[in-house]
Design a protein around this motif. Structure first.
Motif, mmCIF file in Angstrom:
data_model
loop_
_atom_site.group_PDB
_atom_site.id
_atom_site.type_symbol
_atom_site.label_atom_id
_atom_site.label_comp_id
_atom_site.label_asym_id
_atom_site.label_seq_id
_atom_site.Cartn_x
_atom_site.Cartn_y
_atom_site.Cartn_z
ATOM 1 N N VAL A 99 0.830 -1.204 0.000
ATOM 2 C CA VAL A 99 0.000 0.000 0.000
ATOM 3 C C VAL A 99 0.866 1.257 0.000
ATOM 4 O O VAL A 99 0.613 2.209 -0.763
ATOM 5 C CB VAL A 99 -0.950 0.002 1.210
ATOM 6 N N ARG A 100 1.888 1.262 0.840
ATOM 7 C CA ARG A 100 2.760 2.434 0.908
ATOM 8 C C ARG A 100 3.525 2.637 -0.405
ATOM 9 O O ARG A 100 3.657 3.765 -0.881
ATOM 10 C CB ARG A 100 3.754 2.281 2.066
ATOM 11 N N GLN A 101 4.004 1.556 -0.999
ATOM 12 C CA GLN A 101 4.727 1.665 -2.265
ATOM 13 C C GLN A 101 3.812 2.202 -3.365
ATOM 14 O O GLN A 101 4.229 3.028 -4.185
ATOM 15 C CB GLN A 101 5.290 0.296 -2.669
ATOM 16 N N VAL A 102 2.570 1.728 -3.387
ATOM 17 C CA VAL A 102 1.613 2.210 -4.386
ATOM 18 C C VAL A 102 1.364 3.703 -4.189
ATOM 19 O O VAL A 102 1.316 4.482 -5.158
ATOM 20 C CB VAL A 102 0.297 1.420 -4.304
ATOM 21 N N GLN A 103 1.196 4.124 -2.948
ATOM 22 C CA GLN A 103 0.979 5.541 -2.662
ATOM 23 C C GLN A 103 2.167 6.389 -3.098
ATOM 24 O O GLN A 103 1.994 7.456 -3.704
ATOM 25 C CB GLN A 103 0.712 5.731 -1.165
ATOM 26 N N TRP A 104 3.367 5.934 -2.809
ATOM 27 C CA TRP A 104 4.566 6.698 -3.160
ATOM 28 C C TRP A 104 4.749 6.758 -4.673
ATOM 29 O O TRP A 104 5.111 7.808 -5.213
ATOM 30 C CB TRP A 104 5.801 6.066 -2.506
ATOM 31 N N LEU A 105 4.508 5.653 -5.347
ATOM 32 C CA LEU A 105 4.650 5.647 -6.811
ATOM 33 C C LEU A 105 3.582 6.510 -7.475
ATOM 34 O O LEU A 105 3.868 7.240 -8.432
ATOM 35 C CB LEU A 105 4.549 4.211 -7.336
ATOM 36 N N ALA A 106 2.359 6.438 -6.967
ATOM 37 C CA ALA A 106 1.268 7.220 -7.550
ATOM 38 C C ALA A 106 1.478 8.715 -7.353
ATOM 39 O O ALA A 106 1.107 9.526 -8.206
ATOM 40 C CB ALA A 106 -0.067 6.792 -6.947
ATOM 41 N N VAL A 110 8.384 8.349 -5.234
ATOM 42 C CA VAL A 110 9.378 7.328 -5.589
ATOM 43 C C VAL A 110 9.441 7.258 -7.112
ATOM 44 O O VAL A 110 8.394 7.176 -7.769
ATOM 45 C CB VAL A 110 8.984 5.961 -5.002
ATOM 46 N N PRO A 111 10.637 7.294 -7.692
ATOM 47 C CA PRO A 111 10.742 7.254 -9.161
ATOM 48 C C PRO A 111 10.324 5.891 -9.711
ATOM 49 O O PRO A 111 10.390 4.881 -9.033
ATOM 50 C CB PRO A 111 12.224 7.528 -9.409
ATOM 51 N N GLY A 112 9.897 5.893 -10.941
ATOM 52 C CA GLY A 112 9.504 4.637 -11.598
ATOM 53 C C GLY A 112 8.260 4.815 -12.436
ATOM 54 O O GLY A 112 8.137 4.248 -13.512
ATOM 55 N N GLY A 113 7.334 5.606 -11.913
ATOM 56 C CA GLY A 113 6.126 5.904 -12.668
ATOM 57 C C GLY A 113 5.219 4.705 -12.887
ATOM 58 O O GLY A 113 5.256 3.707 -12.169
ATOM 59 N N SER A 114 4.431 4.779 -13.925
ATOM 60 C CA SER A 114 3.409 3.771 -14.218
ATOM 61 C C SER A 114 3.968 2.370 -14.444
ATOM 62 O O SER A 114 3.379 1.392 -13.955
ATOM 63 C CB SER A 114 2.591 4.201 -15.428
ATOM 64 N N PRO A 115 5.084 2.193 -15.179
ATOM 65 C CA PRO A 115 5.587 0.824 -15.389
ATOM 66 C C PRO A 115 5.896 0.092 -14.081
ATOM 67 O O PRO A 115 5.539 -1.075 -13.909
ATOM 68 C CB PRO A 115 6.854 1.036 -16.221
ATOM 69 N N VAL A 116 6.549 0.787 -13.161
ATOM 70 C CA VAL A 116 6.880 0.158 -11.874
ATOM 71 C C VAL A 116 5.618 -0.088 -11.066
ATOM 72 O O VAL A 116 5.480 -1.121 -10.393
ATOM 73 C CB VAL A 116 7.867 1.035 -11.079
ATOM 74 N N LEU A 120 4.393 -3.682 -9.730
ATOM 75 C CA LEU A 120 4.147 -3.901 -8.302
ATOM 76 C C LEU A 120 2.762 -4.491 -8.071
ATOM 77 O O LEU A 120 2.604 -5.436 -7.288
ATOM 78 C CB LEU A 120 4.297 -2.578 -7.540
ATOM 79 N N LEU A 121 1.774 -3.947 -8.748
ATOM 80 C CA LEU A 121 0.410 -4.462 -8.604
ATOM 81 C C LEU A 121 0.296 -5.896 -9.123
ATOM 82 O O LEU A 121 -0.421 -6.721 -8.543
ATOM 83 C CB LEU A 121 -0.573 -3.549 -9.333
ATOM 84 N N ALA A 122 1.014 -6.187 -10.204
ATOM 85 C CA ALA A 122 1.000 -7.551 -10.740
ATOM 86 C C ALA A 122 1.630 -8.531 -9.754
ATOM 87 O O ALA A 122 1.115 -9.644 -9.536
ATOM 88 C CB ALA A 122 1.740 -7.595 -12.074
ATOM 89 N N ALA A 123 2.741 -8.119 -9.145
ATOM 90 C CA ALA A 123 3.390 -8.972 -8.152
ATOM 91 C C ALA A 123 2.487 -9.188 -6.941
ATOM 92 O O ALA A 123 2.406 -10.297 -6.397
ATOM 93 C CB ALA A 123 4.714 -8.345 -7.719
ATOM 94 N N ALA A 124 1.788 -8.134 -6.530
ATOM 95 C CA ALA A 124 0.865 -8.257 -5.403
ATOM 96 C C ALA A 124 -0.287 -9.200 -5.740
ATOM 97 O O ALA A 124 -0.729 -9.988 -4.892
ATOM 98 C CB ALA A 124 0.327 -6.883 -5.019
#
Length: 206
Positions: A99-106, A110-116, A120-124
């Protein structure tokens, strides 16, 4: 032929041939079980024990057409408390991290944008699917470690089983959102659906 003879020759209704009252009673048992499970999950650390106990009870309900004795269910829950607390803590931590990683990426923190974010969502989703396939394997005394390992192998061997498990869970989640009152009734019914998927699509399942 007399009416008495006809009654004597008529077969007794069993299984799926039972009347609607009996079917309603059986489904009501699972709904009541879901309410109890929801209440027992409130301390959070008991979630692992509740899921494992629920899986064992539902498997018994499938095989024997009835719930096990209350004393047996209570003993199973107590036995599952310690290992279940570890599983609950691990699951809660993993959820918090995602959840925190999704919030930071959105938010762009945190760098990475939509691809990362998509990766992440796919791995989850894969991790969630493994856990869902592990739930039926907890029945009969299975440990969380062996169940998760078996769930991973089941996903690799039968991806369709993973898709079906994720699908029934998404349907349950949708019902919970659209009909909030059903949240109390869904846990046992969802576990029943996961057992059905496991038995139908995973090789070697009961």
């Amino acid at each position: 032929m007399t009416a008495r003879a006809l009654r004597r020759r008529a077969p007794e209704p069993t299984g799926s041939g039972r009347g609607w009252k009996e079917q309603t009673r059986r489904v009501s048992e699972l709904c009541l079980l879901g309410i109890v499970a929801t209440v027992l999950c409130l301390p959070v650390l008991t979630v692992g024990a509740v899921v494992a106990t629920l899986s064992t009870v539902v498997a018994h309900w499938i095989d024997h057409d009835d719930l096990p004795p209350l004393r047996d269910m209570g003993a199973e829950f107590v036995r599952r408390l310690a290992p279940g607390a570890v599983a609950s803590a691990a699951g809660g931590l993993a959820t918090l991290v995602v959840v925190r990683q999704v919030q930071w990426l959105a938010s762009g923190a945190v760098p990475g944008g939509s691809p990362v974010l998509v990766a992440l969502l796919a791995a989850a989703a894969v991790l969630l699917t493994v856990v869902l396939l592990a739930v039926p394997r907890l029945a009969g005394g299975g440990t969380w470690r062996t169940a998760v390992t078996g769930g991973w192998h089941a996903l690799l061997g039968r991806p369709a089983a993973g898709g079906a498990a994720l699908g029934v869970t998404l349907v349950a989640g949708l019902l919970a959102v659209l009909l909030p009152g059903t949240v109390l009734l869904l846990p046992a019914l969802l576990v029943l659906a996961l057992h059905a998927v496991h038995r139908a699509l995973v090789p070697g399942a009961p």
